[in-house]
Design a protein around this motif. Structure first.
Motif: not given
Length: 157
Positions: A85-93, A134-140, A142-148
């Motif tokens: 949206t104009p005020d958000a971009f959320a995605f999971d790597v 972001r609460t988790q990363t694949i690097m650490q 997790a099964d995905h990174c959660d960018f918000r």
């Protein structure tokens, strides 16, 4: 032809990994990591500021989406957009070549320090009203990174 971000990260790792390991051996991991985080944070915050000014885009979703296409180039990231949206971009790597590279080196902790922590500093460069969670990363592990990415309510670009 420009070098993709994933290739830049691989080239930088040839110098940064031994340098950080030497600093950790000399100063202790906590002190060395804090120094690296500060130095790289300042650098990446500046990159975020430059990107934001060059993009000149009020729509946060469009701007951050554009930035992540750059990081994903050369099949470096596979991700699913959750919200734009104009005020958000959320995605999971879902797949991360950066994590694959550092795990193959046997250095995922350094990968997190050198790659993943840059995300927050870069987001700070987008402006005082932009927040990244972001609460988790694949690097650490997790099964995905959660960018918000979100713009604070009432904030202007």
């Amino acid at each position: 032809m420009t070098v993709s971000v994933i290739e830049q990260a691989k080239i930088q790792a040839q110098v940064l990994v031994p340098l950080v390991k030497a600093l950790q051996a000399e100063l202790g991991a906590a002190r060395a990591n804090a120094i690296v985080r500060k130095a790289l944070g300042d650098l990446y915050r500046g990159f975020g500021e430059e990107f934001w000014k060059a993009k000149n885009e009020a729509d946060l979703g469009k701007a951050v989406s554009s930035a992540f296409r750059t990081y994903a180039r050369d099949d470096a990231l596979a991700y699913d957009v959750i919200e734009q949206t104009p005020d958000a971009f959320a995605f999971d790597v879902k797949r991360c070549a950066y994590a694959e590279f550092y795990k193959a080196l046997g250095e995922p902790e350094l990968g997190f320090l050198l790659v993943c922590t840059a995300d927050f500093a870069t987001a700070e460069g987008f402006g005082p009203d932009v927040r990244l969670a972001r609460t988790q990363t694949i690097m650490q592990g997790a099964d995905h990174c959660d960018f918000r990415y979100r713009r604070d309510s009432g904030g202007a670009p």
